[in-house]
Structures are given as structure tokens and as C-alpha cells.
Design a protein around this motif. Structure first.
Motif, PDB file in Angstrom:
ATOM      1  N   LEU A 129     -68.729  64.661 -16.151  1.00 14.50           N
ATOM      2  CA  LEU A 129     -68.894  63.621 -17.169  1.00 14.50           C
ATOM      3  C   LEU A 129     -70.055  62.692 -16.827  1.00 14.50           C
ATOM      4  CD1 LEU A 129     -65.168  62.651 -17.847  1.00 14.50           C
ATOM      5  CD2 LEU A 129     -66.610  64.230 -19.117  1.00 14.50           C
ATOM      6  N   THR A 130     -70.178  62.347 -15.560  1.00 12.90           N
ATOM      7  CA  THR A 130     -71.260  61.454 -15.138  1.00 12.90           C
ATOM      8  C   THR A 130     -72.616  62.120 -15.320  1.00 12.90           C
ATOM      9  OG1 THR A 130     -69.768  60.444 -13.532  1.00 12.90           O
ATOM     10  CG2 THR A 130     -72.115  60.047 -13.237  1.00 12.90           C
ATOM     11  N   GLU A 131     -72.705  63.391 -14.963  1.00  9.38           N
ATOM     12  CA  GLU A 131     -73.983  64.082 -15.132  1.00  9.38           C
ATOM     13  C   GLU A 131     -74.310  64.300 -16.606  1.00  9.38           C
ATOM     14  OE1 GLU A 131     -73.867  67.481 -12.517  1.00  9.38           O
ATOM     15  OE2 GLU A 131     -74.704  66.259 -10.894  1.00  9.38           O
ATOM     16  N   ALA A 132     -73.288  64.404 -17.448  1.00 12.15           N
ATOM     17  CA  ALA A 132     -73.538  64.472 -18.891  1.00 12.15           C
ATOM     18  C   ALA A 132     -74.145  63.159 -19.382  1.00 12.15           C
ATOM     19  CB  ALA A 132     -72.240  64.774 -19.638  1.00 12.15           C
ATOM     20  N   LYS A 133     -73.638  62.043 -18.853  1.00 13.87           N
ATOM     21  CA  LYS A 133     -74.211  60.740 -19.206  1.00 13.87           C
ATOM     22  C   LYS A 133     -75.655  60.634 -18.727  1.00 13.87           C
ATOM     23  CE  LYS A 133     -69.867  58.187 -18.961  1.00 13.87           C
ATOM     24  NZ  LYS A 133     -69.122  57.172 -18.211  1.00 13.87           N
ATOM     25  N   VAL A 134     -75.915  61.153 -17.538  1.00 11.86           N
ATOM     26  CA  VAL A 134     -77.280  61.121 -17.000  1.00 11.86           C
ATOM     27  C   VAL A 134     -78.211  61.911 -17.911  1.00 11.86           C
ATOM     28  CG1 VAL A 134     -78.749  61.914 -15.109  1.00 11.86           C
ATOM     29  CG2 VAL A 134     -76.613  60.749 -14.599  1.00 11.86           C
ATOM     30  N   ARG A 135     -77.796  63.111 -18.289  1.00 10.36           N
ATOM     31  CA  ARG A 135     -78.649  63.932 -19.157  1.00 10.36           C
ATOM     32  C   ARG A 135     -78.868  63.274 -20.515  1.00 10.36           C
ATOM     33  NH1 ARG A 135     -75.896  67.948 -16.309  1.00 10.36           N
ATOM     34  NH2 ARG A 135     -74.211  68.036 -17.825  1.00 10.36           N
ATOM     35  N   ARG A 136     -77.840  62.621 -21.034  1.00  8.63           N
ATOM     36  CA  ARG A 136     -77.968  61.925 -22.315  1.00  8.63           C
ATOM     37  C   ARG A 136     -78.969  60.770 -22.196  1.00  8.63           C
ATOM     38  NH1 ARG A 136     -72.782  60.571 -23.141  1.00  8.63           N
ATOM     39  NH2 ARG A 136     -72.326  62.557 -24.087  1.00  8.63           N
ATOM     40  N   LEU A 137     -78.891  60.024 -21.097  1.00  7.71           N
ATOM     41  CA  LEU A 137     -79.823  58.915 -20.888  1.00  7.71           C
ATOM     42  C   LEU A 137     -81.249  59.415 -20.683  1.00  7.71           C
ATOM     43  CD1 LEU A 137     -78.437  56.084 -18.594  1.00  7.71           C
ATOM     44  CD2 LEU A 137     -79.526  55.874 -20.794  1.00  7.71           C
ATOM     45  N   VAL A 138     -81.397  60.530 -19.965  1.00  2.00           N
ATOM     46  CA  VAL A 138     -82.730  61.096 -19.753  1.00  2.00           C
ATOM     47  C   VAL A 138     -83.347  61.483 -21.087  1.00  2.00           C
ATOM     48  CG1 VAL A 138     -83.951  63.115 -18.844  1.00  2.00           C
ATOM     49  CG2 VAL A 138     -82.377  61.857 -17.387  1.00  2.00           C
ATOM     50  N   LYS A 139     -82.553  62.087 -21.954  1.00  2.00           N
ATOM     51  CA  LYS A 139     -83.058  62.470 -23.270  1.00  2.00           C
ATOM     52  C   LYS A 139     -83.528  61.237 -24.046  1.00  2.00           C
ATOM     53  CE  LYS A 139     -80.555  65.404 -25.684  1.00  2.00           C
ATOM     54  NZ  LYS A 139     -79.555  65.942 -26.636  1.00  2.00           N
ATOM     55  N   TYR A 140     -82.766  60.153 -23.946  1.00  2.00           N
ATOM     56  CA  TYR A 140     -83.141  58.914 -24.631  1.00  2.00           C
ATOM     57  C   TYR A 140     -84.441  58.348 -24.061  1.00  2.00           C
ATOM     58  CZ  TYR A 140     -83.273  53.947 -25.643  1.00  2.00           C
ATOM     59  OH  TYR A 140     -83.693  52.694 -25.996  1.00  2.00           O
ATOM     60  N   TYR A 141     -84.536  58.274 -22.733  1.00  2.00           N
ATOM     61  CA  TYR A 141     -85.716  57.667 -22.117  1.00  2.00           C
ATOM     62  C   TYR A 141     -86.966  58.521 -22.293  1.00  2.00           C
ATOM     63  CZ  TYR A 141     -83.140  53.825 -20.039  1.00  2.00           C
ATOM     64  OH  TYR A 141     -82.402  52.692 -19.858  1.00  2.00           O
ATOM     65  N   VAL A 142     -86.818  59.836 -22.354  1.00  2.00           N
ATOM     66  CA  VAL A 142     -87.972  60.689 -22.639  1.00  2.00           C
ATOM     67  C   VAL A 142     -88.419  60.466 -24.083  1.00  2.00           C
ATOM     68  CG1 VAL A 142     -88.702  63.090 -22.958  1.00  2.00           C
ATOM     69  CG2 VAL A 142     -87.505  62.425 -20.880  1.00  2.00           C
ATOM     70  N   GLY A 143     -87.457  60.308 -24.982  1.00  2.00           N
ATOM     71  CA  GLY A 143     -87.788  60.056 -26.389  1.00  2.00           C
ATOM     72  C   GLY A 143     -88.479  58.725 -26.610  1.00  2.00           C
ATOM     73  N   THR A 144     -88.121  57.718 -25.811  1.00  2.00           N
ATOM     74  CA  THR A 144     -88.754  56.405 -25.943  1.00  2.00           C
ATOM     75  C   THR A 144     -89.971  56.260 -25.038  1.00  2.00           C
ATOM     76  OG1 THR A 144     -87.266  55.472 -24.284  1.00  2.00           O
ATOM     77  CG2 THR A 144     -86.609  55.253 -26.598  1.00  2.00           C
ATOM     78  N   LYS A 145     -90.355  57.352 -24.385  1.00  2.00           N
ATOM     79  CA  LYS A 145     -91.526  57.404 -23.506  1.00  2.00           C
ATOM     80  C   LYS A 145     -91.414  56.490 -22.290  1.00  2.00           C
ATOM     81  CE  LYS A 145     -94.728  59.010 -26.996  1.00  2.00           C
ATOM     82  NZ  LYS A 145     -93.754  59.359 -27.961  1.00  2.00           N
ATOM     83  N   ARG A 146     -90.192  56.200 -21.890  1.00  2.00           N
ATOM     84  CA  ARG A 146     -89.963  55.422 -20.664  1.00  2.00           C
ATOM     85  C   ARG A 146     -90.041  56.349 -19.453  1.00  2.00           C
ATOM     86  NH1 ARG A 146     -89.438  52.344 -17.063  1.00  2.00           N
ATOM     87  NH2 ARG A 146     -87.888  50.758 -16.706  1.00  2.00           N
ATOM     88  N   LEU A 147     -89.696  57.624 -19.673  1.00  2.00           N
ATOM     89  CA  LEU A 147     -89.864  58.671 -18.666  1.00  2.00           C
ATOM     90  C   LEU A 147     -90.879  59.676 -19.200  1.00  2.00           C
ATOM     91  CD1 LEU A 147     -86.176  59.396 -17.582  1.00  2.00           C
ATOM     92  CD2 LEU A 147     -87.926  58.258 -16.242  1.00  2.00           C
ATOM     93  N   PRO A 148     -91.612  60.345 -18.321  1.00  2.00           N
ATOM     94  CA  PRO A 148     -92.613  61.306 -18.801  1.00  2.00           C
ATOM     95  C   PRO A 148     -91.974  62.500 -19.506  1.00  2.00           C
ATOM     96  CG  PRO A 148     -92.481  61.325 -16.403  1.00  2.00           C
ATOM     97  CD  PRO A 148     -91.612  60.210 -16.873  1.00  2.00           C
ATOM     98  N   LEU A 149     -92.725  63.086 -20.405  1.00  2.00           N
ATOM     99  CA  LEU A 149     -92.255  64.242 -21.159  1.00  2.00           C
ATOM    100  C   LEU A 149     -91.950  65.387 -20.194  1.00  2.00           C
ATOM    101  CD1 LEU A 149     -91.898  64.921 -24.169  1.00  2.00           C
ATOM    102  CD2 LEU A 149     -94.093  66.079 -24.065  1.00  2.00           C
ATOM    103  N   GLY A 150     -90.811  66.011 -20.356  1.00  2.00           N
ATOM    104  CA  GLY A 150     -90.432  67.115 -19.487  1.00  2.00           C
ATOM    105  C   GLY A 150     -89.672  66.686 -18.243  1.00  2.00           C
ATOM    106  N   TRP A 151     -89.367  65.407 -18.111  1.00  2.00           N
ATOM    107  CA  TRP A 151     -88.603  64.924 -16.956  1.00  2.00           C
ATOM    108  C   TRP A 151     -87.178  65.431 -17.089  1.00  2.00           C
ATOM    109  CZ3 TRP A 151     -84.576  62.216 -14.887  1.00  2.00           C
ATOM    110  CH2 TRP A 151     -84.756  61.637 -13.638  1.00  2.00           C
TER     111      TRP A 151
END
Length: 152
Positions: free
Chosen positions: A117-139
Motif C-alpha cells: 500500500l505504501t509503495e502504491a502511494k509512492v508510485r501515485r505521488l511520483v506520477k503526480y510530481y512527474v506530471g507537474t514537472k517537479r520530478l524529471p520526466l521518466g523518474w
């Protein structure tokens, strides 16, 4: 509102009082507050810890009311922001600690489920931050490299 990984509702939580203006008793000098935020950030505190210190020691109940900006925005303006957002870093640290626990306790099924469950939350947050360009594309979050990322 429903829970993220359960089929039940729950609304019990503490709520900050609704205010549109700074209380009269609080410290509301914008320059002083921003200077204190920069000083605390350089000392190595996270945004959440900075908020607690300002509230408890400096009489600032709400930084956004006092300055018009959130702590994170002030930190970004002064180029003191980390490469991984704080909430993502905390979830990754939690998942890493669960993995270390599971190495010693392989039959702990409850922890195994909580790790999923925690790693699912991590992946969901990564998807959000990549979409908002807070993390680089492909992170992508990889548990194997999480410890290296968190040690920076």
C-alpha cells in the motif's frame, strides 16, 4: 471522505481554526519570518519542522496568513529546495524501513501488505510530481535505489 485503502469512511481529525487574517498576538513581520525560514532551512530542517518551530518558538501560528506564501514557496524562492519533495521522501523512507523489517521477519504478512500500500502511494505521488514537472520526466521509484536517493 473515504479512506484511500479501505472501504470505510472516517472524518475524525483535529482541525485548525478558520481565519482570514493574522491574530493580533502573533508575530507578523514578513521579512523576519522569511529570514527565519531561510535560516532554519539552511540548518537542515524540513518544511514541516520549520512550521513547528515557528509555531512553538516564534509565535507564528500560520505562515501563509502572515506572509501570503507557504513555507515551501519561500524555500523554493531562495533555492533551498531538495530534489525530492518532502512527502515523497517520507513515504520512501517508510517503505525502506518496512523492507528492512521484512528482511528479518519474512512471515510478517501484515507488514508485507502495508508495504504494498505504501509503495502504491509512492508510485501515485511520483506520477503526480512527474506530471507537474517537479520530478524529471521518466523518474521511476525503485526500491533498490531508494536508499541511495534518501542518503543525499
Amino acid at each position: 471522505m473515504a479512506r484511500m485503502h479501505a472501504r470505510r469512511r472516517g472524518i475524525a481529525s483535529s482541525v485548525r481554526p478558520y481565519r482570514k487574517e493574522v491574530p493580533a498576538w502573533s508575530n507578523s513581520d514578513v521579512k523576519e519570518i522569511e529570514g527565519k525560514i531561510v535560516e532554519l532551512r539552511k540548518a537542515g530542517l524540513t518544511c514541516a519542522q520549520i512550521g513547528l518551530v515557528l509555531r512553538d518558538k516564534h509565535g507564528v501560528p500560520n505562515v501563509k496568513l502572515a506572509t501570503g506564501k507557504r513555507i515551501n514557496a519561500i524555500v523554493r524562492e531562495n533555492d533551498l529546495d531538495t530534489d525530492i519533495p518532502e512527502d515523497l521522501r517520507n513515504l520512501m523512507h517508510k517503505a525502506l524501513m518496512m523492507r528492512k523489517h521484512l528482511e528479518q521477519n519474512r512471515k510478517d504478512l501484515h507488514n508485507k501488505r502495508q508495504l504494498q500500500l505504501t509503495e502504491a502511494k509512492v508510485r501515485r505521488l511520483v506520477k503526480y510530481y512527474v506530471g507537474t514537472k517537479r520530478l524529471p520526466l521518466g523518474w521511476v521509484y525503485k526500491p533498490e535505489t531508494a536508499e541511495i536517493l534518501l542518503s543525499r
